[in-house]
Design a protein around this motif. Sequence first.
Motif, mmCIF file in Angstrom:
data_model
loop_
_atom_site.group_PDB
_atom_site.id
_atom_site.type_symbol
_atom_site.label_atom_id
_atom_site.label_comp_id
_atom_site.label_asym_id
_atom_site.label_seq_id
_atom_site.Cartn_x
_atom_site.Cartn_y
_atom_site.Cartn_z
ATOM 1 N N THR A 66 0.847 -1.190 0.000
ATOM 2 C CA THR A 66 0.000 0.000 0.000
ATOM 3 C C THR A 66 0.880 1.238 0.000
ATOM 4 O O THR A 66 2.110 1.137 0.015
ATOM 5 N N THR A 69 -0.303 7.768 -1.407
ATOM 6 C CA THR A 69 -0.785 8.654 -2.462
ATOM 7 C C THR A 69 -1.855 8.067 -3.374
ATOM 8 O O THR A 69 -2.518 8.814 -4.090
ATOM 9 N N CYS A 70 -2.014 6.772 -3.380
ATOM 10 C CA CYS A 70 -3.010 6.146 -4.255
ATOM 11 C C CYS A 70 -4.410 6.293 -3.646
ATOM 12 O O CYS A 70 -4.631 5.893 -2.496
ATOM 13 N N TYR A 72 -7.057 4.594 -4.127
ATOM 14 C CA TYR A 72 -7.592 3.284 -3.748
ATOM 15 C C TYR A 72 -7.025 2.849 -2.394
ATOM 16 O O TYR A 72 -7.755 2.357 -1.521
ATOM 17 N N ASN A 100 6.490 1.885 -3.763
ATOM 18 C CA ASN A 100 6.757 2.858 -4.831
ATOM 19 C C ASN A 100 8.160 3.465 -4.774
ATOM 20 O O ASN A 100 8.758 3.593 -3.701
ATOM 21 N N ASP A 108 5.279 9.555 -1.086
ATOM 22 C CA ASP A 108 5.364 8.244 -0.442
ATOM 23 C C ASP A 108 6.699 8.053 0.275
ATOM 24 O O ASP A 108 7.059 6.919 0.614
ATOM 25 N N LYS A 142 -0.234 -3.683 -7.724
ATOM 26 C CA LYS A 142 -1.129 -2.584 -7.370
ATOM 27 C C LYS A 142 -0.941 -2.161 -5.910
ATOM 28 O O LYS A 142 -0.356 -2.869 -5.102
ATOM 29 N N THR A 143 -1.461 -0.987 -5.609
ATOM 30 C CA THR A 143 -1.653 -0.603 -4.203
ATOM 31 C C THR A 143 -3.139 -0.271 -4.046
ATOM 32 O O THR A 143 -3.641 0.616 -4.745
ATOM 33 N N GLY A 201 -6.403 -1.173 -7.895
ATOM 34 C CA GLY A 201 -5.663 -0.081 -7.286
ATOM 35 C C GLY A 201 -4.788 0.621 -8.290
ATOM 36 O O GLY A 201 -4.923 0.451 -9.505
ATOM 37 N N CYS A 202 -3.842 1.397 -7.761
ATOM 38 C CA CYS A 202 -2.888 2.135 -8.594
ATOM 39 C C CYS A 202 -1.701 1.257 -8.929
ATOM 40 O O CYS A 202 -1.262 0.444 -8.096
ATOM 41 N N THR A 203 -1.156 1.439 -10.107
ATOM 42 C CA THR A 203 0.036 0.702 -10.502
ATOM 43 C C THR A 203 1.229 1.115 -9.655
ATOM 44 O O THR A 203 1.422 2.298 -9.373
ATOM 45 N N LYS A 205 4.768 2.263 -8.794
ATOM 46 C CA LYS A 205 5.666 3.135 -9.563
ATOM 47 C C LYS A 205 7.118 2.729 -9.340
ATOM 48 O O LYS A 205 7.585 2.664 -8.219
#
Length: 206
Positions: A66, A69-70, A72, A100, A108, A142-143, A201-203, A205
């Motif tokens: 997790t 910043t995401c 989700y 990330n 993050d 994902k996060t 979620g977000c990819t 980075k």
Amino acid sequence: MSTTIKLLTLAFVTVLSVMFTTPTNYTTDGYKIGDIAEDFSLKNIDGKKVSLSNYKDAKGFIITFTCNTCPYAVMYEDRIVALDKKYAPKGYPVIAIMPNNTSVVPGDNLQAMKQRAAEKGFTFPYLIDENQDVYPKFGATKTPHVFVLKKTGIGNIVKYIGAIDDNYKNAKAVTTKYVENAVDALINGNEVPEKETKAIGCTIKN
């Protein structure tokens, strides 16, 4: 066109198709259900290193990738805290890992992680994967992305991979709690009912 040329043309097109459709992101690989997860040693927000081997009395783990910043991940923070409060006393603590690249996502960084953990009252370690070498081993993409492990005599076996539940938008509208169902099954000595789901979620980075 001769048969030979047709075959060569077909082969060339096939190679091009594979080149451009095969995912190049190595995080699509990683642990599968039944694999033994390697231990790791990552820095916590308090500056201390944390490993799975530190948890002598644990029966397993809820490993959660997790971040701050995401959107989700933010929507799931309270649910992650609730998972730890419910299952840490039963032997399945949450261990959160921020995967990330902080050069790409400064929000993050470790200081921001400390601040977020304090604001949300995290009851679990919040580790930073500084070298980004742990999340690829898990295959996290994902996060948030969750991996439920069961501790055994041969190691920590991956028993569930995927989402926390089936409604990231609204905790009150959840109909299936994938992680809770998985951990409850393991605690009761049963098979996990749904072993894999799609993480939303977000990819990550890199």
